[in-house]
Write a protein that holds these residues in place. Structure first.
Motif, PDB file in Angstrom:
ATOM      1  N   GLY A   1      49.691  -2.737  49.905  1.00  0.00           N
ATOM      2  CA  GLY A   1      49.273  -2.057  48.645  1.00  0.00           C
ATOM      3  C   GLY A   1      50.529  -0.847  48.636  1.00  0.00           C
ATOM      4  O   GLY A   1      50.358   0.293  47.713  1.00  0.00           O
ATOM      5  N   ASP A   2      51.411  -0.975  49.181  1.00  0.00           N
ATOM      6  CA  ASP A   2      52.521   0.175  49.039  1.00  0.00           C
ATOM      7  C   ASP A   2      53.494  -0.416  48.127  1.00  0.00           C
ATOM      8  O   ASP A   2      53.949  -1.576  48.044  1.00  0.00           O
ATOM      9  CB  ASP A   2      53.194   0.327  50.629  1.00  0.00           C
ATOM     10  CG  ASP A   2      54.280   1.351  50.573  1.00  0.00           C
ATOM     11  OD1 ASP A   2      53.897   2.432  50.546  1.00  0.00           O
ATOM     12  OD2 ASP A   2      55.434   0.446  50.461  1.00  0.00           O
ATOM     13  N   ARG A   3      54.101   0.628  47.413  1.00  0.00           N
ATOM     14  CA  ARG A   3      55.002   0.073  46.287  1.00  0.00           C
ATOM     15  C   ARG A   3      56.353  -0.594  47.048  1.00  0.00           C
ATOM     16  O   ARG A   3      56.849  -1.610  46.437  1.00  0.00           O
ATOM     17  CB  ARG A   3      55.668   1.430  45.625  1.00  0.00           C
ATOM     18  CG  ARG A   3      56.757   0.970  44.739  1.00  0.00           C
ATOM     19  CD  ARG A   3      57.459   2.298  44.198  1.00  0.00           C
ATOM     20  NE  ARG A   3      58.479   1.919  43.284  1.00  0.00           N
ATOM     21  CZ  ARG A   3      59.413   2.885  42.841  1.00  0.00           C
ATOM     22  NH1 ARG A   3      59.191   3.997  43.030  1.00  0.00           N
ATOM     23  NH2 ARG A   3      60.408   2.269  42.117  1.00  0.00           N
ATOM     24  N   TRP A   4      56.650   0.155  48.112  1.00  0.00           N
ATOM     25  CA  TRP A   4      57.946  -0.566  48.906  1.00  0.00           C
ATOM     26  C   TRP A   4      57.747  -1.754  49.363  1.00  0.00           C
ATOM     27  O   TRP A   4      58.543  -2.904  49.174  1.00  0.00           O
ATOM     28  CB  TRP A   4      58.655   0.230  49.767  1.00  0.00           C
ATOM     29  CG  TRP A   4      58.883   1.828  49.061  1.00  0.00           C
ATOM     30  CD1 TRP A   4      58.598   2.925  49.333  1.00  0.00           C
ATOM     31  CD2 TRP A   4      60.236   1.757  48.073  1.00  0.00           C
ATOM     32  NE1 TRP A   4      59.563   3.658  48.339  1.00  0.00           N
ATOM     33  CE2 TRP A   4      60.203   3.076  47.732  1.00  0.00           C
ATOM     34  CE3 TRP A   4      60.864   0.640  47.396  1.00  0.00           C
ATOM     35  CZ2 TRP A   4      61.290   3.395  46.820  1.00  0.00           C
ATOM     36  CZ3 TRP A   4      62.119   1.116  46.448  1.00  0.00           C
ATOM     37  CH2 TRP A   4      61.966   2.613  45.975  1.00  0.00           C
TER      38      TRP A   4
ATOM     39  N   LEU B   1      55.833  -4.329  48.039  1.00  0.00           N
ATOM     40  CA  LEU B   1      55.761  -4.975  47.184  1.00  0.00           C
ATOM     41  C   LEU B   1      57.258  -5.520  46.631  1.00  0.00           C
ATOM     42  O   LEU B   1      57.733  -6.581  46.085  1.00  0.00           O
ATOM     43  CB  LEU B   1      54.805  -4.668  45.797  1.00  0.00           C
ATOM     44  CG  LEU B   1      53.335  -4.928  46.145  1.00  0.00           C
ATOM     45  CD1 LEU B   1      52.580  -4.222  45.135  1.00  0.00           C
ATOM     46  CD2 LEU B   1      53.021  -6.292  46.200  1.00  0.00           C
ATOM     47  N   MET B   2      58.100  -4.327  46.593  1.00  0.00           N
ATOM     48  CA  MET B   2      59.354  -4.218  46.100  1.00  0.00           C
ATOM     49  C   MET B   2      60.168  -5.442  47.036  1.00  0.00           C
ATOM     50  O   MET B   2      61.157  -6.148  46.814  1.00  0.00           O
ATOM     51  CB  MET B   2      60.015  -3.049  45.728  1.00  0.00           C
ATOM     52  CG  MET B   2      59.267  -2.350  44.867  1.00  0.00           C
ATOM     53  SD  MET B   2      59.572  -2.950  42.915  1.00  0.00           S
ATOM     54  CE  MET B   2      61.149  -2.918  42.868  1.00  0.00           C
TER      55      MET B   2
ATOM     56  N   ARG C   1      59.280  -8.776  46.360  1.00  0.00           N
ATOM     57  CA  ARG C   1      59.941  -9.372  45.435  1.00  0.00           C
ATOM     58  C   ARG C   1      61.238  -9.678  45.592  1.00  0.00           C
ATOM     59  O   ARG C   1      61.797 -10.679  45.143  1.00  0.00           O
ATOM     60  CB  ARG C   1      59.981  -8.341  44.245  1.00  0.00           C
ATOM     61  CG  ARG C   1      60.702  -8.496  42.802  1.00  0.00           C
ATOM     62  CD  ARG C   1      61.339  -7.419  42.233  1.00  0.00           C
ATOM     63  NE  ARG C   1      62.118  -6.647  42.887  1.00  0.00           N
ATOM     64  CZ  ARG C   1      62.817  -5.704  42.572  1.00  0.00           C
ATOM     65  NH1 ARG C   1      62.586  -4.935  41.526  1.00  0.00           N
ATOM     66  NH2 ARG C   1      63.406  -4.981  43.486  1.00  0.00           N
TER      67      ARG C   1
ATOM     68  N   ARG D   1      58.774  -0.439  56.466  1.00  0.00           N
ATOM     69  CA  ARG D   1      57.834  -1.202  55.630  1.00  0.00           C
ATOM     70  C   ARG D   1      58.214  -2.537  56.132  1.00  0.00           C
ATOM     71  O   ARG D   1      57.518  -3.762  56.007  1.00  0.00           O
ATOM     72  CB  ARG D   1      58.342  -1.220  54.207  1.00  0.00           C
ATOM     73  CG  ARG D   1      58.100   0.164  53.641  1.00  0.00           C
ATOM     74  CD  ARG D   1      56.594   0.611  53.784  1.00  0.00           C
ATOM     75  NE  ARG D   1      56.136   1.781  53.131  1.00  0.00           N
ATOM     76  CZ  ARG D   1      56.501   2.950  53.367  1.00  0.00           C
ATOM     77  NH1 ARG D   1      57.117   3.246  54.368  1.00  0.00           N
ATOM     78  NH2 ARG D   1      56.050   4.115  52.718  1.00  0.00           N
TER      79      ARG D   1
ATOM     80  N   VAL E   1      52.731 -10.781  42.661  1.00  0.00           N
ATOM     81  CA  VAL E   1      53.626 -10.164  42.062  1.00  0.00           C
ATOM     82  C   VAL E   1      54.141 -10.644  40.669  1.00  0.00           C
ATOM     83  O   VAL E   1      54.421  -9.970  40.111  1.00  0.00           O
ATOM     84  CB  VAL E   1      54.922 -10.369  43.156  1.00  0.00           C
ATOM     85  CG1 VAL E   1      56.395 -10.118  42.438  1.00  0.00           C
ATOM     86  CG2 VAL E   1      54.937  -9.710  44.208  1.00  0.00           C
TER      87      VAL E   1
ATOM     88  N   LEU F   1      51.715  -8.883  38.483  1.00  0.00           N
ATOM     89  CA  LEU F   1      52.099  -7.379  38.345  1.00  0.00           C
ATOM     90  C   LEU F   1      53.521  -7.460  37.342  1.00  0.00           C
ATOM     91  O   LEU F   1      53.565  -6.499  36.242  1.00  0.00           O
ATOM     92  CB  LEU F   1      52.641  -6.633  39.581  1.00  0.00           C
ATOM     93  CG  LEU F   1      51.562  -6.172  40.627  1.00  0.00           C
ATOM     94  CD1 LEU F   1      52.090  -5.741  41.600  1.00  0.00           C
ATOM     95  CD2 LEU F   1      50.902  -5.077  39.802  1.00  0.00           C
ATOM     96  N   ARG F   2      54.325  -8.493  37.524  1.00  0.00           N
ATOM     97  CA  ARG F   2      55.629  -8.507  36.525  1.00  0.00           C
ATOM     98  C   ARG F   2      55.064  -8.770  35.202  1.00  0.00           C
ATOM     99  O   ARG F   2      55.479  -8.188  34.164  1.00  0.00           O
ATOM    100  CB  ARG F   2      56.374  -9.557  37.099  1.00  0.00           C
ATOM    101  CG  ARG F   2      57.313 -10.065  35.947  1.00  0.00           C
ATOM    102  CD  ARG F   2      58.265 -11.205  36.439  1.00  0.00           C
ATOM    103  NE  ARG F   2      59.341 -10.861  37.201  1.00  0.00           N
ATOM    104  CZ  ARG F   2      60.373 -10.285  36.671  1.00  0.00           C
ATOM    105  NH1 ARG F   2      60.417 -10.088  35.454  1.00  0.00           N
ATOM    106  NH2 ARG F   2      61.352 -10.190  37.394  1.00  0.00           N
TER     107      ARG F   2
ATOM    108  N   GLY G   1      53.378  -5.613  33.656  1.00  0.00           N
ATOM    109  CA  GLY G   1      54.548  -4.882  33.338  1.00  0.00           C
ATOM    110  C   GLY G   1      55.223  -4.993  31.905  1.00  0.00           C
ATOM    111  O   GLY G   1      55.623  -4.326  31.327  1.00  0.00           O
TER     112      GLY G   1
END
Length: 147
Positions: free
Chosen positions: A19-22, A24-25, A28, A54, A91, A94-95, A98
Motif C-alpha cells: 500500500g505504499d507508493r514507493w 508499487l513504484m 513497477r 522499502r 499495477v 492502476l496504470r 491513471g
C-alpha cells in the motif's frame, strides 16, 4: 497493524504489504527489468535509506527475493517472486486508471505494449465465471474460512 474490523479483509491485508507508493513504484520498475539497488535508486530518485527500507519490506513480504547478481559480480539483485509477479495486474489496473483519468489530451505519457505484437494491452475488466463483465453493483462480500 490491522484492527479486528479489517482483519478479515484481503484488501486491507494487501495494503499492509504493497500500500505504499514507493513499494508499487519499485514493483513497477522490477516488472520493467530493474534488479539492482543502484538501478532502482537512479530510476526513482529515491533517497537510499527509504529505498533500502522499502526493498527490505518487499523481500520480507515475499514479493522480491535477494540473490547473487546474474553476471557473477559481487552485487546482489532483487528478483520478483511468484507472489511479486502476481501484483502485475494490480499495477496494470492502476496504470490504466491513471491513463484514463489523470492525463489531459495531448499530454505525453508512457504506454505499455505487448512484446509479441507491439500493440497496447487491452483494458483490464473484472469478469464473472461465466465471462460477463461485472462492476461493483454486481458483486457482494462474504466471510469464508479456507482450510
Amino acid at each position: 497493524m490491522l484492527d479486528d474490523r479489517n482483519n478479515q479483509c484481503p484488501v486491507a491485508r494487501a495494503l499492509e504489504v504493497i500500500g505504499d507508493r514507493w513499494a508499487l513504484m519499485i514493483l513497477r520498475d522490477a516488472f520493467d527489468g530493474l534488479r539492482r539497488f543502484s538501478e532502482f535508486q537512479k530510476n526513482l530518485g529515491l533517497a537510499k535509506n527509504i529505498l533500502a527500507s522499502r526493498l527490505k519490506l518487499l523481500v520480507e513480504g515475499g514479493l522480491l527475493a535477494l540473490q547473487p547478481a546474474s553476471d557473477g559480480s559481487a552485487y546482489k539483485e532483487y528478483v520478483l517472486t511468484e507472489q511479486g509477479r502476481a501484483v502485475f495486474p494490480i499495477v496494470i489496473g492502476l496504470r490504466q486508471w491513471g491513463e484514463r483519468f489523470l492525463f489531459e489530451g495531448g499530454e505525453a505519457r508512457s504506454q505499455l505494449l505487448d512484446n509479441a505484437q507491439g500493440q497496447p494491452i487491452e483494458v483490464l475488466q473484472v469478469r464473472a465465471r461465466d465471462g460477463r463483465v461485472v462492476g461493483p453493483e454486481d458483486c457482494h462480500r462474504r466471510v469464508v474460512r479456507h482450510t
